[in-house]
Design a protein around this motif. Structure first.
Motif, PDB file in Angstrom:
ATOM      1  N   ASP A  14      19.222  12.773  -8.716  1.00 57.89           N
ATOM      2  CA  ASP A  14      18.592  12.522 -10.016  1.00 57.89           C
ATOM      3  C   ASP A  14      18.980  13.677 -10.928  1.00 57.89           C
ATOM      4  O   ASP A  14      18.454  14.783 -10.810  1.00 57.89           O
ATOM      5  CB  ASP A  14      17.073  12.434  -9.841  1.00 57.89           C
ATOM      6  CG  ASP A  14      16.375  12.040 -11.142  1.00 57.89           C
ATOM      7  OD1 ASP A  14      16.894  12.400 -12.222  1.00 57.89           O
ATOM      8  OD2 ASP A  14      15.326  11.382 -11.074  1.00 57.89           O
ATOM      9  N   ARG A  15      19.924  13.403 -11.829  1.00 59.38           N
ATOM     10  CA  ARG A  15      20.437  14.482 -12.679  1.00 59.38           C
ATOM     11  C   ARG A  15      19.355  15.033 -13.597  1.00 59.38           C
ATOM     12  O   ARG A  15      19.283  16.225 -13.852  1.00 59.38           O
ATOM     13  CB  ARG A  15      21.596  13.967 -13.525  1.00 59.38           C
ATOM     14  CG  ARG A  15      22.855  13.703 -12.756  1.00 59.38           C
ATOM     15  CD  ARG A  15      23.889  13.107 -13.715  1.00 59.38           C
ATOM     16  NE  ARG A  15      25.151  12.812 -13.061  1.00 59.38           N
ATOM     17  CZ  ARG A  15      25.343  11.779 -12.268  1.00 59.38           C
ATOM     18  NH1 ARG A  15      24.349  10.949 -12.013  1.00 59.38           N
ATOM     19  NH2 ARG A  15      26.525  11.563 -11.717  1.00 59.38           N
ATOM     20  N   ALA A  16      18.512  14.142 -14.127  1.00 54.60           N
ATOM     21  CA  ALA A  16      17.497  14.583 -15.085  1.00 54.60           C
ATOM     22  C   ALA A  16      16.513  15.540 -14.414  1.00 54.60           C
ATOM     23  O   ALA A  16      16.166  16.585 -14.966  1.00 54.60           O
ATOM     24  CB  ALA A  16      16.771  13.377 -15.661  1.00 54.60           C
ATOM     25  N   GLN A  17      16.080  15.188 -13.210  1.00 53.43           N
ATOM     26  CA  GLN A  17      15.111  16.028 -12.494  1.00 53.43           C
ATOM     27  C   GLN A  17      15.798  17.120 -11.679  1.00 53.43           C
ATOM     28  O   GLN A  17      15.127  17.991 -11.121  1.00 53.43           O
ATOM     29  CB  GLN A  17      14.272  15.160 -11.547  1.00 53.43           C
ATOM     30  CG  GLN A  17      13.498  14.043 -12.229  1.00 53.43           C
ATOM     31  CD  GLN A  17      12.465  14.575 -13.196  1.00 53.43           C
ATOM     32  OE1 GLN A  17      11.810  15.577 -12.923  1.00 53.43           O
ATOM     33  NE2 GLN A  17      12.341  13.936 -14.347  1.00 53.43           N
ATOM     34  N   ASN A  48      23.797   5.437 -18.135  1.00 55.12           N
ATOM     35  CA  ASN A  48      24.640   6.616 -17.914  1.00 55.12           C
ATOM     36  C   ASN A  48      25.767   6.578 -18.942  1.00 55.12           C
ATOM     37  O   ASN A  48      26.863   6.140 -18.657  1.00 55.12           O
ATOM     38  CB  ASN A  48      25.175   6.596 -16.474  1.00 55.12           C
ATOM     39  CG  ASN A  48      26.014   7.822 -16.158  1.00 55.12           C
ATOM     40  OD1 ASN A  48      25.837   8.875 -16.769  1.00 55.12           O
ATOM     41  ND2 ASN A  48      26.923   7.682 -15.219  1.00 55.12           N
TER      42      ASN A  48
END
Ligand code: ZN
Length: 624
Positions: A113-116, A531
């Motif tokens: 999870d790139r955001a987290q 994305n």
């Protein structure tokens, strides 16, 4: 309703920090086992590490309270008193993507999870140690682990001819029986092709299996003109149950609907589907007993002694053994250690399963070299390669061993986002965070130029439960595959045009000469935009053709009108009146296709029209 991306992650994380009576009931069997191990540990060491801080405990009761309140630090789980083969769902926060790259050779199908900035894996104590050695603060998601364990516990008992508690999935033997049954039921549409032995069979003719492709096409429409080929394999990683189930689902949809559903009918008439359902049968029969076998069972090249676990297992990772760009990332994208999950094998294409697939692909796909030198494959390349895995919820395209974009990248991005619209997985280049080398999709694209994808299915577990599989994973991915199948004439081009939805005729049965109205909705909006952003264009035209696909020489396109009077929107209702006076009696296929202001035409969709010489309804009505 479409699922929000990574909903599973946020849901499980929040649940793991709350202990209601209900969740305690689910967790209690796990807790009892865990607490026993912890009690032993505490008795010996009188210390336990919670969230990285050393604390002393007087009783297990204190631990029980903490169990409910927090995710436990993994140092407890990794202690030697706990079964090393036990599987956990572990999550770690990363500061620097370098840490993700560092652990990549130990795992595949990491959910990132790139955001987290989190990475989640399904692994055992050794795998967790690898994460900690990369400097990660690892936590066990107890709620998700408990749910997985409740499902998996029943695997140790039951009918040896099926997978207990996973009735929706077929064993190797059942899959082969299904393939034979398809051929028996549809002898003019289905055939089985033996493409060679598994590793165990290659060692001893009494052991192992033959790899079998189910080929689906209408043999009556075979001609000198080559049909586009769709090669779709599943089960390359043995423990991934769901991809084989989706593959069987596609075969059912194509064959059971032939002559009934217009799209299934023209797809089987005009294309060949080559379905390698069990690509790693030796590994699969181990995984069918509930073990986390991922690789094949080559215990010569991939010899690995000691207790077999998820992170310490014999065999070669077939999806790191393909010859194109084998072992190109200095150990980042595969492992040279035999017991590791991503052991690439001693040499490129060392394994019989890999050799069989490579040889077979060369019989169905034309070669377009040299993609690797930067020359794009032609955008009218027909056919497609798909390798389906689980469980990272991704739609992936080449390259996997470098973040550099391939020369066909724009086409890959558009097509990937179209498929991801249906399954709601993240569409991305394979090496967008960490590399893999010797993988099947790079091999197919790099060798032949064929459009090549890997789809990673639902993230609830390698042994996805049947409710989740049947309600979500199967229908969503069949929708993606039906879409992909309609693009097989030119997968690098057609996805950039709009889709044709709700393709209909005003009457499914007409007397020759009676006009009927054709209608559809032409839609350019169906991209997964999670994305990056895909440009959406206005619809500029729509056409209908009768009994000929729009790109065939016999096609006579009929212009369709915008129902609201102007082509000016990214979604347009369209219609046209069809004069049936020149049609012969019988069943006809009516195709509809739209175009957008970028100049691209999309994949067609079809409906049936039954034309009769005279109206015989009166007889049915009057004399039945
Ligand atoms: Zn896999």
């Amino acid at each position: 309703m479409r699922r929000k991306h990574h909903k599973t992650d946020s849901k499980t994380v929040s649940e793991s920090t709350v202990c209601t009576a209900q969740t305690y009931a689910v967790l209690s069997p796990v807790f009892t086992e865990f607490a026993n191990s912890m009690a032993l540990y505490i008795l010996r060491h009188r210390r336990a590490s919670i969230r990285g801080k050393s604390m002393s405990f007087r009783s297990i009761g204190v631990l029980a309270a903490l169990f409910c309140a927090h995710s436990l630090n993994v140092s407890a789980a990794a202690d030697t008193h706990i079964d090393e083969s036990r599987i956990w769902i572990a999550q770690a926060h990363y500061q620097d993507v370098q840490a993700v790259r560092e652990i990549a050779p130990y795992f595949t199908h990491m959910r990132v999870d790139r955001a987290q900035q989190t990475v989640t894996v399904e692994t055992d104590a050794l795998g967790i140690r690898h994460m900690r050695e990369a400097g990660m603060q690892v936590e066990i998601n107890l709620a998700a682990t408990a749910r997985m364990n409740v499902r998996d516990r029943a695997l140790t008992t039951g009918n040896p001819d099926s997978i207990p508690n996973y009735a929706c999935y077929q064993t190797v033997a059942e899959t082969q029986a299904s393939q034979d049954a398809f051929v028996a039921s549809y002898p003019t549409l289905a055939s089985v092709i033996d493409i060679g032995p598994s590793w165990a069979r290659s060692q001893n003719s009494a052991n192992g299996f033959r790899l079998r492709v189910l080929k689906i096409t209408n043999q009556a429409t075979d001609s000198a003109t080559a049909k586009p080929k769709f090669f779709y394999m599943s089960g390359l990683h043995a423990r991934e149950y769901a991809p084989v189930g989706v593959n069987l689902g596609l075969a059912h949809w194509l064959l059971d609907n032939y002559g009934i559903d217009a799209d299934a009918t023209w797809l089987v008439d005009h294309n060949e589907f080559h379905l390698l359902m069990q690509a790693n049968p030796d590994g699969r029969i181990i995984a069918e007993t509930g073990k986390y076998q991922r690789k094949n069972t080559d215990n010569i090249s991939g010899i690995c002694t000691g207790t077999q676990t998820s992170s310490h297992q014999l065999g070669v990772d077939l999806n790191r053994n393909f010859p194109f760009h084998w072992n190109t990332t200095a150990g980042q994208g595969s492992s040279g250690t035999k017991c590791n999950e991503t052991f690439r094998g001693p040499t490129a294409s060392s394994e019989p399963e890999t050799q069989n697939i490579v040889t077979y692909l060369a019989t169905i796909f034309p070669v377009h070299p040299p993609v690797v030198a930067g020359q794009a494959a032609p955008d009218d390349y027909a056919g497609m390669f798909l390798d389906m895995h689980s469980n990272a919820e991704l739609v992936l395209w080449p390259w996997g061993d470098t973040p550099t974009h391939s020369p066909n990248d724009a086409a890959y991005v558009a097509f990937g986002r179209r498929m991801a619209y249906f399954n709601n997985y993240s569409p991305e280049q394979s090496d967008s965070l960490y590399p893999t080398d010797g993988a099947s999709d790079d091999n197919a694209y790099g060798t032949f130029g064929v459009p090549a994808f890997t789809i990673e299915l639902d993230g609830t577990g390698f042994f996805e439960d049947c409710t989740s599989f049947q309600n979500t994973t199967l229908p969503a991915n069949l929708a993606a595959l039906r879409y992909a199948a309609r693009t097989l004439h030119a997968p690098y081009k057609l996805p950039q045009g709009p889709d044709a939805l709700n393709v209909k005729v005003s009457a499914s049965r007409v007397v020759i000469g009676s006009p009927i109205t054709l209608s559809a909705s032409i839609d350019d909006t169906r991209y997964n935009q999670s994305n990056g952003t895909q440009t959406i264009y206005a619809i500029t035209a729509a056409t209908a053709t009768v009994d000929a696909l729009p790109w065939e020489a016999a096609a006579l396109p009929i212009a369709m009108n915008a129902v609201d009077g102007a082509f000016d929107s990214s979604s347009e209702a369209v219609n046209a009146v069809l004069d049936t006076s020149l049609l012969t009696p019988g069943k006809h296929l009516i195709y509809m296709q739209g175009s957008n202001s970028s100049g691209a035409s999309g994949p067609p969709a079809a409906t049936f029209l039954q034309v009769v010489a005279f109206d015989d309804n009166i007889f049915y009505d009057g004399f039945q």
